[in-house]
Design a protein around this motif. Structure first.
Motif, short mmCIF file in Angstrom:
data_model
loop_
_atom_site.label_atom_id
_atom_site.label_comp_id
_atom_site.label_asym_id
_atom_site.label_seq_id
_atom_site.Cartn_x
_atom_site.Cartn_y
_atom_site.Cartn_z
N THR A 136 0.82 -1.21 0.00
CA THR A 136 0.00 0.00 0.00
C THR A 136 0.87 1.27 0.00
O THR A 136 0.58 2.23 -0.71
N LEU A 137 1.94 1.27 0.79
CA LEU A 137 2.81 2.45 0.85
C LEU A 137 3.58 2.66 -0.45
O LEU A 137 3.86 3.80 -0.84
N SER A 138 3.97 1.56 -1.09
CA SER A 138 4.71 1.63 -2.38
C SER A 138 5.98 2.48 -2.26
O SER A 138 6.26 3.31 -3.12
N LEU A 139 6.75 2.26 -1.21
CA LEU A 139 8.03 2.94 -1.05
C LEU A 139 9.16 2.00 -1.49
O LEU A 139 9.06 0.78 -1.30
N ASP A 140 10.23 2.55 -2.03
CA ASP A 140 11.35 1.71 -2.45
C ASP A 140 12.34 1.53 -1.30
O ASP A 140 12.19 2.10 -0.22
N ARG A 141 13.38 0.75 -1.56
CA ARG A 141 14.35 0.44 -0.50
C ARG A 141 15.28 1.60 -0.21
O ARG A 141 16.10 1.54 0.71
N PHE A 142 15.19 2.65 -1.01
CA PHE A 142 16.04 3.81 -0.78
C PHE A 142 15.37 4.86 0.12
O PHE A 142 15.96 5.89 0.41
N THR A 143 14.13 4.59 0.52
CA THR A 143 13.43 5.48 1.45
C THR A 143 13.63 4.95 2.87
O THR A 143 13.18 3.86 3.20
N THR A 144 14.31 5.72 3.68
CA THR A 144 14.66 5.30 5.04
C THR A 144 13.51 5.59 6.01
O THR A 144 13.00 6.71 6.06
N SER A 145 13.13 4.58 6.76
CA SER A 145 12.15 4.79 7.83
C SER A 145 12.88 5.31 9.07
O SER A 145 13.74 4.61 9.62
N ILE A 146 12.58 6.53 9.48
CA ILE A 146 13.13 7.09 10.72
C ILE A 146 12.03 7.01 11.77
O ILE A 146 10.98 7.63 11.64
N VAL A 147 12.28 6.21 12.79
CA VAL A 147 11.24 5.86 13.76
C VAL A 147 11.51 6.58 15.08
O VAL A 147 12.41 6.21 15.83
N ALA A 148 10.71 7.61 15.36
CA ALA A 148 10.86 8.39 16.59
C ALA A 148 9.64 8.17 17.47
O ALA A 148 9.02 9.10 17.98
N CYS A 149 9.27 6.92 17.63
CA CYS A 149 8.17 6.53 18.52
C CYS A 149 8.54 5.16 19.09
O CYS A 149 9.42 4.49 18.56
N PRO A 150 7.91 4.74 20.17
CA PRO A 150 8.34 3.50 20.83
C PRO A 150 8.29 2.28 19.91
O PRO A 150 7.25 2.02 19.28
N VAL A 151 9.39 1.54 19.83
CA VAL A 151 9.41 0.32 19.02
C VAL A 151 8.99 -0.89 19.84
O VAL A 151 9.18 -2.04 19.43
N THR A 152 8.44 -0.63 21.01
CA THR A 152 7.77 -1.69 21.78
C THR A 152 6.29 -1.73 21.45
O THR A 152 5.57 -2.62 21.90
N HIS A 153 5.80 -0.75 20.67
CA HIS A 153 4.41 -0.67 20.26
C HIS A 153 4.33 -0.98 18.77
O HIS A 153 5.26 -0.75 18.01
N SER A 154 3.17 -1.50 18.34
CA SER A 154 3.05 -1.97 16.96
C SER A 154 3.27 -0.87 15.93
O SER A 154 3.76 -1.14 14.83
N TYR A 155 2.93 0.39 16.24
CA TYR A 155 3.14 1.49 15.30
C TYR A 155 4.63 1.63 14.96
O TYR A 155 5.03 1.65 13.79
N GLY A 156 5.48 1.70 16.00
CA GLY A 156 6.90 1.82 15.76
C GLY A 156 7.54 0.52 15.32
O GLY A 156 8.42 0.51 14.45
N LEU A 157 7.11 -0.59 15.91
CA LEU A 157 7.74 -1.88 15.63
C LEU A 157 7.35 -2.43 14.26
O LEU A 157 8.22 -2.69 13.41
N ILE A 158 6.05 -2.62 14.04
CA ILE A 158 5.60 -3.26 12.79
C ILE A 158 5.62 -2.27 11.63
O ILE A 158 6.27 -2.51 10.60
N SER A 159 4.93 -1.15 11.80
CA SER A 159 4.83 -0.18 10.70
C SER A 159 6.17 0.50 10.44
O SER A 159 6.54 0.72 9.28
N GLY A 160 6.88 0.85 11.52
CA GLY A 160 8.13 1.58 11.35
C GLY A 160 9.30 0.71 10.99
O GLY A 160 9.92 0.87 9.94
N VAL A 161 9.63 -0.27 11.86
CA VAL A 161 10.87 -1.04 11.69
C VAL A 161 10.70 -2.26 10.79
O VAL A 161 11.42 -2.43 9.80
N LEU A 162 9.75 -3.14 11.11
CA LEU A 162 9.63 -4.40 10.37
C LEU A 162 9.23 -4.17 8.91
O LEU A 162 9.72 -4.88 8.02
#
Length: 410
Positions: A136-162
């Protein structure tokens, strides 16, 4: 492979962590085990999560700021066998009861409207969400996810990092919330999508220099005030928004946000029910295995899911519904108002009434606020009471509990 603040970790670093995990029996034999993890080392937590996922275990991430007794209570409530607190060398055995089940991720609901619930999601459902989310996001591998929210929560962990790892990109995990540091990191990774809460996005947008811009930004957790959105759009290539719940993860994504209440298009692996614009109703999310009642009020128009309010936050004034976000947007358009929150107060004689707290650098006469509101709102929407405060109290997840405000408001 992964950046954590100022450290870059390679695949070799990940392999070394895996070797370390192999040396700990409770981790190595984590299938049919429930492990609670409260670590301050974010790289170690992410690699442990990937390791447990590969092994088919169940993991419960706990925010690293949680006191030890609080972590013990949470781990016990989630029926975990072990708790690793701040170090992989510090393990507490909690239960020896046999457990058989599909491995996955344990999350706690936010608890803004009641006691937090323990939510379990299988790794297969997380993978289904990731596949749907990335497409759905259609981002390429050259777009860096910068995650400034807790990665213990699904928003930061799944959507941001994974999701970043899934599309072959290298995530940047930020734990230092200093605005100058964050702006520096954004400048270092110009082709980015920045995951943060609305309050942080607003703060950074006000501090940006003339030549600084966000590339893509993602907001979630609570609806961004309309005036903040306009400010954010002026310094961003694109503003994204996502909507979700603990039981289903991310539900909908908007990849070019124009109106704050629009959550976007539901992810393709889900079916979402809601009302119509003139007759909103509860948002129901249908997954492959169950249906989730979100207790959120919304509607679907032209395929886009819109959110109006938590059902418990909707204010009934003499049979007419008042949606707090709509009133807040009007208040925050008053030039002297910096931030506002609207909530209901129960009166034994007159029923529910609309109340507001606001932040301002100067005193504003109540009659001025009423006159301002009367230009844009119907009489039943105008707050009966206004209170100026130095700051609006927020929960640890950045959200505001209107229920708690109503209980403590005098």
């Amino acid at each position: 492979m992964i950046y954590a603040d100022d450290h870059y970790y390679t695949l070799h670093d990940v392999e070394k962590q895996y070797e370390f995990f192999d040396s700990i029996e409770q981790i190595r034999e984590c299938q049919n085990k429930r492990l609670a993890v409260c670590l301050s080392d974010m790289f170690q937590w992410i690699t442990l999560c990937l390791y447990i996922r590969q092994k088919g275990g169940m993991v419960f991430p706990i925010h690293p700021s949680t006191p030890q007794q609080g972590a013990l209570r949470m781990a016990t409530d989630a029926s975990c066998h072990f708790l690793f607190y701040q170090s992989m060398h510090s393990m507490t055995e909690l239960s020896s009861i046999e457990w058989e089940g599909e491995g996955g991720l344990i999350q706690m609901s936010s608890g803004t409207t009641g006691t937090p619930k323990c939510i379990e999601r299988s790794w297969s459902s997380v993978e289904e969400e990731l596949t749907s989310y990335v497409s759905t996001l259609s981002l390429d591998r050259f777009t860096t996810s910068i995650v400034a929210c807790p990665v213990t929560h699904s928003y930061g962990l799944i959507s941001g990092v994974l999701s970043c790892l899934k599309r072959g990109a290298e995530p940047v995990i930020i734990t230092k919330m200093n605005p100058s540091y964050l702006l520096k990191k954004l400048n270092e990774h110009r082709n980015h999508i920045f995951y943060a809460a609305p309050t942080l996005l607003h703060t950074l947008s006000r501090l940006m220099g003339a030549n600084q811009r966000f590339h893509y930004v993602m907001t979630s957790g609570t609806v961004i005030p309309a005036i903040w959105l306009e400010s954010l759009k002026s310094v961003s290539t694109k503003v994204f928004q996502q909507y979700g719940c603990s039981e289903a993860g991310c539900v909908a994504v908007h990849t070019n946000l124009q109106q704050a209440w629009e959550m976007g298009y539901p992810l393709p692996h889900l079916r979402v029910e809601a009302g119509e614009m003139d007759a909103p109703s509860e948002i129901i999310v249908h997954t492959a295995t169950n249906s989730v009642s979100t207790k959120d009020l919304g509607y679907v128009k032209d395929g886009i899911l819109s959110f109006l309010a938590r059902i418990d936050d909707t204010i009934n004034v003499a049979g007419l519904n008042v949606y707090p976000q709509e009133v807040e947007n009007v208040l925050m358009n008053e030039p002297r108002v910096i931030e506002a929150i609207v909530f209901r107060k129960q009166n034994n004689f007159t029923g529910e009434r609309v109340c507001a707290q606001y932040v301002s650098e100067e005193t504003i006469e109540e009659i001025d606020l009423r006159e301002w509101c009367s230009k844009y709102l119907a009489p039943h929407q105008i707050p009966i009471e206004f209170e100026r405060v130095s700051s609006i109290e927020k929960l640890p997840n950045g959200k505001v509990s209107r229920k708690k405000l109503a209980e403590t408001y005098i």
